[in-house]
Enzyme design. Structure first.
Site, PDB file in Angstrom:
ATOM      1  N   LYS A  80      23.714  13.777  16.693  1.00 49.44           N
ATOM      2  CA  LYS A  80      24.625  12.930  17.775  1.00 49.44           C
ATOM      3  C   LYS A  80      24.202  11.635  17.851  1.00 49.44           C
ATOM      4  O   LYS A  80      22.785  11.181  17.643  1.00 49.44           O
ATOM      5  CB  LYS A  80      24.309  13.412  19.358  1.00 49.44           C
ATOM      6  CG  LYS A  80      24.688  14.931  19.380  1.00 49.44           C
ATOM      7  CD  LYS A  80      26.200  15.212  19.205  1.00 49.44           C
ATOM      8  CE  LYS A  80      26.730  16.668  19.907  1.00 49.44           C
ATOM      9  NZ  LYS A  80      28.206  16.789  19.562  1.00 49.44           N
TER      10      LYS A  80
ATOM     11  N   HIS B 295      35.973  23.051  15.591  1.00 51.21           N
ATOM     12  CA  HIS B 295      34.757  22.877  16.542  1.00 51.21           C
ATOM     13  C   HIS B 295      34.281  24.031  17.070  1.00 51.21           C
ATOM     14  O   HIS B 295      35.024  25.011  17.793  1.00 51.21           O
ATOM     15  CB  HIS B 295      35.532  21.877  17.475  1.00 51.21           C
ATOM     16  CG  HIS B 295      34.571  21.750  19.023  1.00 51.21           C
ATOM     17  ND1 HIS B 295      34.964  22.251  20.040  1.00 51.21           N
ATOM     18  CD2 HIS B 295      33.509  20.890  19.130  1.00 51.21           C
ATOM     19  CE1 HIS B 295      34.124  21.710  20.924  1.00 51.21           C
ATOM     20  NE2 HIS B 295      33.119  21.174  20.327  1.00 51.21           N
TER      21      HIS B 295
HETATM   22 MG   LIG Z   1      31.890  16.821  18.102  1.00 47.12          MG
END
Ligand SMILES: [Mg+2]
Length: 377
Positions: A177, A308
């Protein structure tokens, strides 16, 4: 003479709260838009037919929406009793009309997704085939990368330690991230992880929509040197034009789509050239029936596919996409199921069990907060 072959006898819906071991933070937490995530709420659907076939499916929500999905499914599920479970498209439309006043996206269709997935699971079991084979697989194993080890609450040392573990276990890539308010810190973390992994390991980054267009372009240019597989959600999920401008400006592929809640929303992404890799989520867009429509549009447009979350469903759907795909390895859902997906040499293998190849665990029963039944057990 009728072509009806079977009938739905019983539906059980349940709401299941999965606790997470660690509070999870992505960029949305660091920009103050969301709180750290401590649980995921699931809507389970279990369907039985007169002939004794069974199907299981699930939908999910993060941070909010679980009670709403469950409530909506409860209101419409009875309309499926007595219908032929093989007529999945007809059933989807029937349940959609039963709740038409709340629209055709978001919670309204996420509630139907659990039922739709269960019907596909039953159909594949009836055929004696893994779901990927029923759909028509292009491969028996799909490239997989890990996400659950790369969140922003984790230090670089924790991320690289977890990356070493999952790579040793056969996972083929690592996503971390980014999107911190301090962009220099993002670059420091990506640099450290790339140096640790070496040049040969597939590496992706995910900004979770937290850059504005200017920051996304600047960061995208700085990230080119890391040879990333993709940059995910660099800008707001609904900013298709912003994504498209980045996809034009950068060599690194742009990936997006996880937050969108219908096929129509994805069609807009596809039509504007917003991404190189589309990331639909079957539970979020209304289930497998809707995902397959979307995948046909994406393939027609020449896009790559990396669904996802929910690898337990998406493994089958990614295996059935014409172009080489990725599935997202998250270990969070493991306690909900009795089975584990096999991973080796960078790929997750389609199980040889019929249907999704999943059964709900005793632990998932213990985490059930409410349940309701329709029809005759
Ligand atoms: Mg994502």
């Amino acid at each position: 003479m009728t072509s009806t072959t079977d009938a739905i006898r019983h539906i059980r819906l349940s709401s299941v709260t999965l606790p997470l071991h660690t509070a999870i933070s992505d960029a949305k937490v660091f920009t103050g838009r969301q709180k750290p995530m401590t649980e995921v709420v699931f809507l389970f659907a279990e369907i039985t037919s007169e002939q004794g076939f069974e199907g299981v499916g699930f939908s999910y929500s993060k941070r909010a929406g679980g009670p709403a999905q469950y409530a909506h499914a409860k209101e419409v599920a009875a309309h499926a009793i007595g219908e032929d479970p093989n007529d999945i498209g007809k059933l989807y439309t029937k349940l959609l009309w039963a709740g038409a006043s709340v629209g055709r996206s978001g919670v309204a269709t996420q509630a139907l997704a659990a039922i739709d997935v269960a019907l596909w699971d039953m159909k594949a079991k009836r055929a004696g085939l893994p779901l990927a084979k029923l759909l028509g697989a292009h491969r028996d194993a799909v490239r997989t990368y890990n996400t659950s080890g790369g969140f922003l609450h984790a230090s670089v040392e924790e991320i690289t330690a977890r990356a070493d573990e999952v790579l040793a276990a056969g996972v083929g890539g690592i996503k971390i991230k980014v999107g911190l308010p301090d962009s220099a810190e993002d670059i420091r973390r990506v640099t450290a992880v790339r140096e640790h992994l070496g040049e040969d390991v597939a590496l992706m980054v995910d900004a979770n929509q937290q850059w504005d267009r200017t920051t996304a372009l600047r960061m995208g240019r700085r990230l080119e040197e890391f040879n990333l597989v993709w940059i995910e959600e660099p800008v707001d999920a609904y900013d298709a034009e912003g994504h498209a401008a980045l996809a034009d400006a950068l060599d690194t592929p742009i990936a997006t789509g996880e937050m969108l809640a219908s096929v129509a929303e994805h069609e807009r992404l596809i039509a504007t050239g917003a991404c190189d890799i589309i990331q639909p989520d079957a539970p979020r867009v209304g289930g497998i029936t809707q995902f397959l429509r979307l995948a046909a549009f994406a393939d027609q447009a020449g896009l790559d596919l990396a669904p996802h979350f929910a690898m337990e469903i998406h493994l089958h759907l990614a295996a059935a996409y014409p172009r080489e795909t990725w599935v997202e390895h998250f270990d969070w859902l493991d306690p909900l199921f009795n089975e584990r997906l096999e991973i080796s040499e960078g790929r997750m293998h389609v199980p040889d069990r019929p249907g999704l190849g999943l059964t709900f665990s005793e632990q998932s029963r213990a985490w059930t907060t409410d349940a309701v039944e329709f029809g005759t057990p």
